[in-house]
Scaffold this active site. Structure first.
Site, PDB file in Angstrom:
ATOM      1  N   PRO A 143       0.792  -1.228   0.000  1.00 24.01           N
ATOM      2  CA  PRO A 143       0.000   0.000   0.000  1.00 24.01           C
ATOM      3  C   PRO A 143       0.827   1.282   0.000  1.00 24.01           C
ATOM      4  CG  PRO A 143      -0.124  -1.099   2.131  1.00 24.01           C
ATOM      5  CD  PRO A 143       0.533  -2.056   1.184  1.00 24.01           C
ATOM      6  N   ASN A 144       0.314   2.226  -0.769  1.00 23.04           N
ATOM      7  CA  ASN A 144       0.870   3.587  -0.888  1.00 23.04           C
ATOM      8  C   ASN A 144       2.169   3.668  -1.687  1.00 23.04           C
ATOM      9  OD1 ASN A 144      -1.201   4.898   0.707  1.00 23.04           O
ATOM     10  ND2 ASN A 144      -0.329   3.797   2.436  1.00 23.04           N
ATOM     11  N   ARG A 178       5.023  10.939  -2.442  1.00 21.49           N
ATOM     12  CA  ARG A 178       4.756  10.607  -1.046  1.00 21.49           C
ATOM     13  C   ARG A 178       5.985  10.834  -0.159  1.00 21.49           C
ATOM     14  NH1 ARG A 178       4.780   4.470   1.224  1.00 21.49           N
ATOM     15  NH2 ARG A 178       4.084   5.021   3.309  1.00 21.49           N
ATOM     16  N   TYR A 214      11.111   8.832   1.411  1.00 25.84           N
ATOM     17  CA  TYR A 214      11.119   7.776   0.382  1.00 25.84           C
ATOM     18  C   TYR A 214      11.779   8.189  -0.925  1.00 25.84           C
ATOM     19  CZ  TYR A 214       7.898   5.692   3.714  1.00 25.84           C
ATOM     20  OH  TYR A 214       7.353   5.177   4.865  1.00 25.84           O
ATOM     21  N   ASN A 268       7.919  -5.628  -1.018  1.00 26.19           N
ATOM     22  CA  ASN A 268       7.897  -4.518  -0.072  1.00 26.19           C
ATOM     23  C   ASN A 268       6.460  -4.457   0.433  1.00 26.19           C
ATOM     24  OD1 ASN A 268       7.832  -2.194   1.385  1.00 26.19           O
ATOM     25  ND2 ASN A 268       8.965  -0.953  -0.102  1.00 26.19           N
ATOM     26  N   ALA A 295       3.228  -0.731   4.795  1.00 29.93           N
ATOM     27  CA  ALA A 295       2.705  -0.690   6.173  1.00 29.93           C
ATOM     28  C   ALA A 295       2.252  -2.072   6.652  1.00 29.93           C
ATOM     29  CB  ALA A 295       1.551   0.303   6.257  1.00 29.93           C
ATOM     30  N   GLU A 310      12.469  -9.515   1.672  1.00 33.08           N
ATOM     31  CA  GLU A 310      11.692  -8.326   2.068  1.00 33.08           C
ATOM     32  C   GLU A 310      12.524  -7.072   1.810  1.00 33.08           C
ATOM     33  OE1 GLU A 310       9.337  -8.443   5.664  1.00 33.08           O
ATOM     34  OE2 GLU A 310      10.225  -6.532   6.271  1.00 33.08           O
ATOM     35  N   HIS A 324      12.723  -2.688   1.978  1.00 35.24           N
ATOM     36  CA  HIS A 324      12.221  -1.373   2.397  1.00 35.24           C
ATOM     37  C   HIS A 324      13.126  -0.288   1.844  1.00 35.24           C
ATOM     38  CE1 HIS A 324       9.281  -3.190   4.947  1.00 35.24           C
ATOM     39  NE2 HIS A 324      10.221  -4.008   5.388  1.00 35.24           N
ATOM     40  N   ARG A 358      13.511   4.325  12.485  1.00 39.64           N
ATOM     41  CA  ARG A 358      12.319   5.176  12.474  1.00 39.64           C
ATOM     42  C   ARG A 358      11.475   4.931  13.734  1.00 39.64           C
ATOM     43  NH1 ARG A 358       9.496   4.793   6.845  1.00 39.64           N
ATOM     44  NH2 ARG A 358       8.426   6.597   7.740  1.00 39.64           N
TER      45      ARG A 358
HETATM   46  C1  DQA Z   1       8.318   1.073   3.758  1.00 38.60           C
HETATM   47  C2  DQA Z   1       8.427   1.255   5.268  1.00 38.60           C
HETATM   48  C3  DQA Z   1       7.079   1.067   5.940  1.00 38.60           C
HETATM   49  O1  DQA Z   1       7.196   1.268   7.341  1.00 38.60           O
HETATM   50  C4  DQA Z   1       6.082   2.072   5.397  1.00 38.60           C
HETATM   51  O2  DQA Z   1       4.791   1.857   5.971  1.00 38.60           O
HETATM   52  C5  DQA Z   1       6.017   2.087   3.923  1.00 38.60           C
HETATM   53  C6  DQA Z   1       7.257   1.963   3.155  1.00 38.60           C
HETATM   54  C7  DQA Z   1       9.642   1.383   3.047  1.00 38.60           C
HETATM   55  O3  DQA Z   1       9.795   0.952   1.909  1.00 38.60           O
HETATM   56  O4  DQA Z   1      10.507   2.060   3.607  1.00 38.60           O
HETATM   57  O5  DQA Z   1       4.949   2.271   3.332  1.00 38.60           O
HETATM   58  O6  DQA Z   1       7.994  -0.284   3.492  1.00 38.60           O
END
Ligand code: DQA
Length: 146
Positions: A9-10, A17, A22, A74, A77, A98, A100, A107
């Site tokens: 998501p997002n 964003r 990011y 990835n 959240a 995984e 990020h 964080r």
């Molecule tokens: C994320 C880190 C997550 O905590 C966050 O909710 C994201 C992006 C990252 O790529 O740094 O949406 O996965």
């Protein structure tokens, strides 16, 4: 070798964003960088999937069984909330890395826990777009060694 790349998501909002966290690279640019980098390995094929919905991600992981050799994910959240995505990765038993963009260990406290990383062979975080490229390298080398 077929690799499924899942973004949660997002991540479709990358570029706009929270760029201070990011960066300004879009998801399309990350996907293109992965395709370009995949050419440095012999016969690596990538498929991309992005969803803002937990159930769709679970179903996509389930559908990877017998179709893909590995998964890059990835979970965004959902990393910090989704028992279901972690269980789906365990259920298909495919090697999974995984990813990020940000360093989730530096964080907020709630980002330090991952429900998905224990189901993966490893996690790469904190290198922006290069987290994806490093993860592809590690996953390809892992699959080749099987
Ligand atoms: C994320 C880190 C997550 O905590 C966050 O909710 C994201 C992006 C990252 O790529 O740094 O949406 O996965």
């Amino acid at each position: 070798m077929k690799i499924l790349v899942i973004n949660g998501p997002n991540l479709n909002m990358l570029g706009k964003r929270e760029p201070e966290i990011y960066g300004t690279t879009t998801i399309e640019e990350i996907e293109k960088a992965l395709v370009d980098y995949a050419h440095s390995f012999s016969a690596v094929e990538l498929e991309f999937f992005q969803s803002n919905h937990e159930g769709e991600i679970v179903e996509k992981i389930q559908s990877a069984l017998n179709m893909f050799d590995g998964i890059l994910i990835n979970p965004a959240a959902y990393t910090h909330t989704s028992v279901a995505i972690g269980d789906a990765i365990k259920a298909v038993n495919l090697p999974c890395v995984e990813i990020h963009l940000s360093n989730i260990q530096s964080r907020e406290e709630f980002r330090k826990n991952s429900f998905t990383a224990p189901a993966c062979i490893g996690q790469i975080a904190g290198f922006g777009k290069n987290s994806y490229l490093a993860a592809l390298f590690c996953l390809v080398k892992h699959i080749e060694s099987l």
